[in-house]
Design a protein around this motif. Structure first.
Motif, PDB file in Angstrom:
ATOM      1  N   SER A  16       0.767  -1.295  -0.059  1.00  0.00           N
ATOM      2  CA  SER A  16       0.028   0.027  -0.030  1.00  0.00           C
ATOM      3  C   SER A  16       0.877   1.323  -0.048  1.00  0.00           C
ATOM      4  CB  SER A  16      -0.996  -0.204   1.175  1.00  0.00           C
ATOM      5  OG  SER A  16      -0.228   0.196   2.319  1.00  0.00           O
ATOM      6  N   LEU A  17       2.224   1.084   0.060  1.00  0.00           N
ATOM      7  CA  LEU A  17       3.059   2.291   0.217  1.00  0.00           C
ATOM      8  C   LEU A  17       2.962   2.903  -1.166  1.00  0.00           C
ATOM      9  CD1 LEU A  17       5.936   1.132   2.382  1.00  0.00           C
ATOM     10  CD2 LEU A  17       4.270   2.852   2.831  1.00  0.00           C
ATOM     11  N   PHE A  18       2.888   2.030  -2.159  1.00  0.00           N
ATOM     12  CA  PHE A  18       2.927   2.501  -3.461  1.00  0.00           C
ATOM     13  C   PHE A  18       1.675   3.613  -3.689  1.00  0.00           C
ATOM     14  CE2 PHE A  18       5.466  -1.166  -4.042  1.00  0.00           C
ATOM     15  CZ  PHE A  18       6.425  -0.871  -4.965  1.00  0.00           C
ATOM     16  N   GLU A  19       0.486   3.007  -3.647  1.00  0.00           N
ATOM     17  CA  GLU A  19      -0.651   4.286  -3.635  1.00  0.00           C
ATOM     18  C   GLU A  19      -0.277   5.276  -2.720  1.00  0.00           C
ATOM     19  OE1 GLU A  19      -3.793   6.010  -5.114  1.00  0.00           O
ATOM     20  OE2 GLU A  19      -2.876   4.380  -6.047  1.00  0.00           O
ATOM     21  N   THR A  20       0.012   5.091  -1.496  1.00  0.00           N
ATOM     22  CA  THR A  20      -0.185   6.193  -0.470  1.00  0.00           C
ATOM     23  C   THR A  20       1.010   7.102  -1.010  1.00  0.00           C
ATOM     24  OG1 THR A  20      -0.375   4.904   1.237  1.00  0.00           O
ATOM     25  CG2 THR A  20       0.721   6.523   1.789  1.00  0.00           C
ATOM     26  N   THR A  21       2.169   6.811  -1.379  1.00  0.00           N
ATOM     27  CA  THR A  21       3.170   7.594  -1.961  1.00  0.00           C
ATOM     28  C   THR A  21       2.870   8.261  -3.091  1.00  0.00           C
ATOM     29  OG1 THR A  21       4.966   6.206  -1.296  1.00  0.00           O
ATOM     30  CG2 THR A  21       5.456   7.860  -2.842  1.00  0.00           C
ATOM     31  N   ARG A  22       2.036   7.784  -4.222  1.00  0.00           N
ATOM     32  CA  ARG A  22       1.485   8.578  -5.273  1.00  0.00           C
ATOM     33  C   ARG A  22       0.514   9.682  -4.893  1.00  0.00           C
ATOM     34  NH1 ARG A  22       0.143   2.950  -6.854  1.00  0.00           N
ATOM     35  NH2 ARG A  22       1.931   2.009  -8.121  1.00  0.00           N
ATOM     36  N   GLU A  23      -0.302   9.232  -3.879  1.00  0.00           N
ATOM     37  CA  GLU A  23      -1.387  10.020  -3.357  1.00  0.00           C
ATOM     38  C   GLU A  23      -0.824  11.584  -2.919  1.00  0.00           C
ATOM     39  OE1 GLU A  23      -3.790   8.004  -0.512  1.00  0.00           O
ATOM     40  OE2 GLU A  23      -4.621   6.863  -2.141  1.00  0.00           O
ATOM     41  N   VAL A  24       0.360  11.181  -2.049  1.00  0.00           N
ATOM     42  CA  VAL A  24       1.001  12.242  -1.384  1.00  0.00           C
ATOM     43  C   VAL A  24       1.855  13.094  -2.430  1.00  0.00           C
ATOM     44  CG1 VAL A  24       3.261  12.919  -0.146  1.00  0.00           C
ATOM     45  CG2 VAL A  24       1.707  11.135   0.602  1.00  0.00           C
ATOM     46  N   ILE A  25       2.250  12.659  -3.343  1.00  0.00           N
ATOM     47  CA  ILE A  25       2.880  13.250  -4.520  1.00  0.00           C
ATOM     48  C   ILE A  25       1.584  14.021  -5.262  1.00  0.00           C
ATOM     49  CG2 ILE A  25       4.052  13.061  -6.937  1.00  0.00           C
ATOM     50  CD1 ILE A  25       5.482  10.584  -5.677  1.00  0.00           C
ATOM     51  N   ARG A  26       0.651  13.461  -5.755  1.00  0.00           N
ATOM     52  CA  ARG A  26      -0.292  14.066  -6.333  1.00  0.00           C
ATOM     53  C   ARG A  26      -0.981  15.264  -5.626  1.00  0.00           C
ATOM     54  NH1 ARG A  26      -1.913   8.706  -8.143  1.00  0.00           N
ATOM     55  NH2 ARG A  26      -3.316   8.498  -6.388  1.00  0.00           N
ATOM     56  N   ALA A  27      -1.202  15.088  -4.252  1.00  0.00           N
ATOM     57  CA  ALA A  27      -1.406  16.163  -3.363  1.00  0.00           C
ATOM     58  C   ALA A  27      -0.695  17.326  -3.275  1.00  0.00           C
ATOM     59  CB  ALA A  27      -1.804  15.626  -2.115  1.00  0.00           C
ATOM     60  N   HIS A  28       0.631  17.178  -3.405  1.00  0.00           N
ATOM     61  CA  HIS A  28       1.581  18.259  -3.145  1.00  0.00           C
ATOM     62  C   HIS A  28       2.167  18.885  -4.752  1.00  0.00           C
ATOM     63  CE1 HIS A  28       1.290  16.545   0.648  1.00  0.00           C
ATOM     64  NE2 HIS A  28       1.430  17.667   1.173  1.00  0.00           N
ATOM     65  N   GLY A  29       1.825  18.111  -5.582  1.00  0.00           N
ATOM     66  CA  GLY A  29       2.261  18.484  -7.146  1.00  0.00           C
ATOM     67  C   GLY A  29       3.368  18.561  -7.381  1.00  0.00           C
ATOM     68  N   PRO A  30       3.565  19.342  -8.666  1.00  0.00           N
ATOM     69  CA  PRO A  30       5.068  19.373  -9.096  1.00  0.00           C
ATOM     70  C   PRO A  30       6.210  20.207  -8.160  1.00  0.00           C
ATOM     71  CG  PRO A  30       3.392  20.332 -10.687  1.00  0.00           C
ATOM     72  CD  PRO A  30       2.656  19.927  -9.549  1.00  0.00           C
ATOM     73  N   GLU A  31       5.632  20.739  -7.047  1.00  0.00           N
ATOM     74  CA  GLU A  31       6.403  21.577  -6.411  1.00  0.00           C
ATOM     75  C   GLU A  31       7.342  20.653  -5.296  1.00  0.00           C
ATOM     76  OE1 GLU A  31       2.970  22.442  -6.489  1.00  0.00           O
ATOM     77  OE2 GLU A  31       3.325  23.419  -7.954  1.00  0.00           O
ATOM     78  N   CYS A  32       6.700  19.627  -5.248  1.00  0.00           N
ATOM     79  CA  CYS A  32       7.477  18.662  -4.336  1.00  0.00           C
ATOM     80  C   CYS A  32       8.547  17.542  -5.331  1.00  0.00           C
ATOM     81  CB  CYS A  32       6.760  17.660  -3.553  1.00  0.00           C
ATOM     82  SG  CYS A  32       5.596  16.454  -4.141  1.00  0.00           S
ATOM     83  N   ILE A  33       9.202  18.107  -6.171  1.00  0.00           N
ATOM     84  CA  ILE A  33      10.036  17.236  -7.003  1.00  0.00           C
ATOM     85  C   ILE A  33      11.068  16.629  -6.370  1.00  0.00           C
ATOM     86  CG2 ILE A  33      11.357  19.337  -7.848  1.00  0.00           C
ATOM     87  CD1 ILE A  33      10.200  16.268  -9.895  1.00  0.00           C
ATOM     88  N   ASN A  34      11.695  17.344  -5.154  1.00  0.00           N
ATOM     89  CA  ASN A  34      12.934  16.674  -4.827  1.00  0.00           C
ATOM     90  C   ASN A  34      12.353  15.556  -3.836  1.00  0.00           C
ATOM     91  OD1 ASN A  34      15.314  18.466  -5.349  1.00  0.00           O
ATOM     92  ND2 ASN A  34      14.123  20.189  -4.251  1.00  0.00           N
TER      93      ASN A  34
END
Length: 161
Positions: free
Chosen positions: A68-86
């Motif tokens: 489930s870390l895969f979906e959780t990580t994807r959700e976090v990345i989507r929620a914070h957008g391209p600004e969280c590139i690092n």
């Protein structure tokens, strides 16, 4: 500090990242910190970083939690957008190089009924313990990115007694 030096600091220099990215300046922004915080909390509260004593738990449930870390990580990345590139650069590499080999192997074994075999369950738990050690490094890295006190080793476990 560049990304290569930062990864070395956390004992994660074995991650395979293209040299141009490794030489880039490591400068997390607010979105990186917020994304790191969100995933940090998820990691600290899952079997991915917590002990699984032999007398407790279920291997299939543990595997599902790690997966489930895969979906959780994807959700976090989507929620914070391209600004969280690092944050995203680290998260993707950890998922693909650290978590995916474990989940791919054990998903197949789970489907084959290997969790019915006591020896296979013991091997799973050994490999889960090795994965947990790597993911505890990752949780420490996330605490650093988030700029918060690291709580990874807050609780006393059998390993620390």
């Amino acid at each position: 500090m560049n990304l290569s030096n930062w990864l070395e600091k956390w004992g994660m220099s074995s991650l395979k990242i293209m040299p141009p990215f490794l030489q880039m300046e490591w400068t997390p922004k607010a979105a990186d910190r917020n994304a790191a915080w969100a995933l940090y909390i998820e990691l600290l509260t899952r079997i991915a970083t917590q002990p699984l004593p032999i007398e407790h738990g279920d291997e299939k449930t543990a595997l599902d939690s790690v997966y489930s870390l895969f979906e959780t990580t994807r959700e976090v990345i989507r929620a914070h957008g391209p600004e969280c590139i690092n944050f995203t650069k680290i998260a993707i590499v950890v998922l693909n190089q650290v978590v995916r080999p474990f989940t791919a192997k054990w998903h197949r074994k789970s489907l084959s009924g290997d969790f019915e075999d006591e020896t296979e369950r013991a091997v799973f738990r050994e490999e889960l313990a090795a994965l947990q050690a790597e993911l505890r490094k990752y949780s420490r890295m996330l605490a650093d990115i988030a700029g918060v006190e690291d709580l990874t080793d807050l609780e006393e476990t059998e390993d620390t007694v």
